[in-house]
Design a protein around this motif. Structure first.
Motif, PDB file in Angstrom:
ATOM      1  N   CYS A 188       0.798  -1.230   0.000  1.00 57.46           N
ATOM      2  CA  CYS A 188       0.000   0.000   0.000  1.00 57.46           C
ATOM      3  C   CYS A 188       0.828   1.276   0.000  1.00 57.46           C
ATOM      4  N   CYS A 189       2.056   1.211   0.469  1.00 56.80           N
ATOM      5  CA  CYS A 189       2.837   2.438   0.714  1.00 56.80           C
ATOM      6  C   CYS A 189       3.868   2.722  -0.362  1.00 56.80           C
ATOM      7  N   LYS A 190       4.037   1.833  -1.311  1.00 58.95           N
ATOM      8  CA  LYS A 190       4.996   2.035  -2.397  1.00 58.95           C
ATOM      9  C   LYS A 190       4.433   1.389  -3.662  1.00 58.95           C
ATOM     10  N   LEU A 233      -3.440   9.157  -0.875  1.00 58.94           N
ATOM     11  CA  LEU A 233      -3.871   8.162  -1.861  1.00 58.94           C
ATOM     12  C   LEU A 233      -2.859   7.020  -1.997  1.00 58.94           C
ATOM     13  N   LEU A 234      -1.576   7.388  -2.262  1.00 51.72           N
ATOM     14  CA  LEU A 234      -0.515   6.392  -2.443  1.00 51.72           C
ATOM     15  C   LEU A 234      -1.011   5.241  -3.321  1.00 51.72           C
ATOM     16  N   CYS A 235      -0.931   4.001  -2.807  1.00 54.22           N
ATOM     17  CA  CYS A 235      -1.390   2.855  -3.605  1.00 54.22           C
ATOM     18  C   CYS A 235      -2.605   2.199  -2.955  1.00 54.22           C
ATOM     19  N   TYR A 236      -3.416   3.004  -2.249  1.00 60.58           N
ATOM     20  CA  TYR A 236      -4.540   2.453  -1.495  1.00 60.58           C
ATOM     21  C   TYR A 236      -5.600   1.824  -2.401  1.00 60.58           C
ATOM     22  N   GLN A 237      -5.619   2.199  -3.669  1.00 58.60           N
ATOM     23  CA  GLN A 237      -6.573   1.602  -4.602  1.00 58.60           C
ATOM     24  C   GLN A 237      -5.941   0.530  -5.483  1.00 58.60           C
ATOM     25  N   CYS A 238      -4.694   0.185  -5.176  1.00 60.56           N
ATOM     26  CA  CYS A 238      -3.999  -0.844  -5.956  1.00 60.56           C
ATOM     27  C   CYS A 238      -4.420  -2.243  -5.516  1.00 60.56           C
ATOM     28  N   ASP A 239      -4.387  -3.167  -6.444  1.00 60.21           N
ATOM     29  CA  ASP A 239      -4.624  -4.571  -6.082  1.00 60.21           C
ATOM     30  C   ASP A 239      -3.538  -5.084  -5.149  1.00 60.21           C
ATOM     31  N   CYS A 282      -2.280  -3.489  -2.729  1.00 57.37           N
ATOM     32  CA  CYS A 282      -2.653  -3.095  -1.369  1.00 57.37           C
ATOM     33  C   CYS A 282      -3.672  -4.076  -0.796  1.00 57.37           C
ATOM     34  N   LYS A 283      -4.642  -4.476  -1.618  1.00 59.77           N
ATOM     35  CA  LYS A 283      -5.635  -5.457  -1.176  1.00 59.77           C
ATOM     36  C   LYS A 283      -4.956  -6.790  -0.860  1.00 59.77           C
ATOM     37  N   ALA A 284      -3.972  -7.157  -1.698  1.00 60.61           N
ATOM     38  CA  ALA A 284      -3.225  -8.388  -1.429  1.00 60.61           C
ATOM     39  C   ALA A 284      -2.404  -8.251  -0.153  1.00 60.61           C
ATOM     40  N   GLY A 285      -1.855  -7.050   0.101  1.00 61.20           N
ATOM     41  CA  GLY A 285      -1.102  -6.822   1.329  1.00 61.20           C
ATOM     42  C   GLY A 285      -1.961  -6.975   2.567  1.00 61.20           C
ATOM     43  N   VAL A 286      -3.214  -6.489   2.496  1.00 56.61           N
ATOM     44  CA  VAL A 286      -4.149  -6.661   3.613  1.00 56.61           C
ATOM     45  C   VAL A 286      -4.421  -8.145   3.842  1.00 56.61           C
ATOM     46  N   LEU A 287      -4.629  -8.895   2.768  1.00 60.04           N
ATOM     47  CA  LEU A 287      -4.863 -10.337   2.891  1.00 60.04           C
ATOM     48  C   LEU A 287      -3.638 -11.036   3.480  1.00 60.04           C
ATOM     49  N   GLY A 288      -2.453 -10.624   3.054  1.00 57.39           N
ATOM     50  CA  GLY A 288      -1.237 -11.209   3.603  1.00 57.39           C
ATOM     51  C   GLY A 288      -1.067 -10.903   5.086  1.00 57.39           C
ATOM     52  N   SER A 289      -1.424  -9.684   5.485  1.00 59.66           N
ATOM     53  CA  SER A 289      -1.336  -9.307   6.896  1.00 59.66           C
ATOM     54  C   SER A 289      -2.339 -10.085   7.732  1.00 59.66           C
ATOM     55  N   LEU A 290      -3.552 -10.249   7.207  1.00 58.25           N
ATOM     56  CA  LEU A 290      -4.574 -11.030   7.911  1.00 58.25           C
ATOM     57  C   LEU A 290      -4.136 -12.478   8.080  1.00 58.25           C
TER      58      LEU A 290
END
Length: 285
Positions: free
Chosen positions: A174-176, A213-219, A221-229
């Protein structure tokens, strides 16, 4: 009977301590949901199970102290279903986090995350527009990206130093921008397009140097959330499995002690009937 009651009371006290462990896991997930993972419904089943075990163990403890057979029977009856619910939760946690993990990047210390590596119910939940709007807002509010900045003796972190960092899944996703995009590093959350062609990844066009905004709408970022979960749930699940094994052991011992109490209440001498049957019949001469 007093010894059996003491045993049941001890088991209920130990069960009460285990409920604190389960509640602690739920509260930890809740804190992660508020600060990092940003998915705020997954911790509630664990909190409910932990609270239920705590209440039921107190009822069983009271039943053992006051020799209340009904409370002890209620403890065993309800605990059976709680153990079943905990088993179901553990299976569910492993099932929804079964697929997907970060991919290593050449000459980089961090992993990168791709949405196509994940599948199933949890992915569908995260990518849903309604939920993602809340999750991305939560990530922005948590300031996780703004906290990435590092200085060494007043000198900002260089690209080589940044490349060797062990980033969390959300920091990486999400941040890069993805490494394939070929962006030029300015600082941890500021990247400019390179002199060559920008990568074909759709995430490249979604990157923004706007810190809101950064990469908050990137796929990614969504994958990063899933990885963190997945990392959070797996840690909690290991503790839950240990707690489950101990609960089952305590439950079996509690059932045996309860049956012994009932036998004594009914004035049934232990083992006498079996010994009588075991005696060989005498042969009449």
């Amino acid at each position: 009977m007093r010894a059996s009651n003491h045993l049941i009371g001890l088991l209920n006290f130990l069960t009460f301590l285990l409920s604190i462990v389960i509640l602690g896991g739920g509260i930890w997930l809740s804190s992660r949901a508020n600060d990092t993972d940003c998915l705020k419904f997954l911790q509630w089943p664990l909190i409910v199970i932990g609270a239920s075990i705590m209440v039921v163990s107190l009822a069983g403890f009271a039943g053992a102290c006051y020799r209340n057979t009904f409370l002890m029977w209620l403890y065993l009856f309800v605990m059976f279903f709680i153990i079943g619910a905990l088993i179901g939760f553990i299976i569910f946690a492993y099932a929804v986090t079964d697929k997907g993990s970060g991919r290593p990047v050449m000459n980089k210390g961090y992993l990168e995350y791709y949405l196509q590596d994940y599948s199933g119910w949890l992915k569908d939940r995260v990518v849903d527009d309604k939920y993602w709007a809340k999750i991305s807002s939560c990530i922005s509010d948590s300031k996780v990206c703004s906290k990435m900045g590092r200085n060494f003796n007043g000198v900002p972190e260089t690209y080589d130093m940044f490349s060797m960092r062990k980033l969390s899944p959300i920091e990486s996703g999400c941040c890069k921008p993805p490494t394939d995009c070929g962006f030029v590093y300015v600082n941890e959350t500021l990247w400019n397009p390179g002199g060559g062609l920008i990568g074909t990844d759709l995430n490249c066009s979604k990157w923004s140097n706007d810190q809101q905004l950064l990469c908050y709408q990137c796929d990614s970022c969504k994958a990063g959330v899933l990885g963190s979960l997945k990392k959070s749930w797996r840690k909690v699940s290991v503790i839950n499995i240990v707690v489950l094994i101990l609960l089952v052991i305590f439950y079996v011992i509690g059932c045996a002690a309860f049956r012994n109490n009932k036998r004594i209440d009914n004035n049934e001498p232990y083992g006498e009937a079996r010994m009588t049957k075991a005696q060989p019949s005498r042969i009449q001469l």
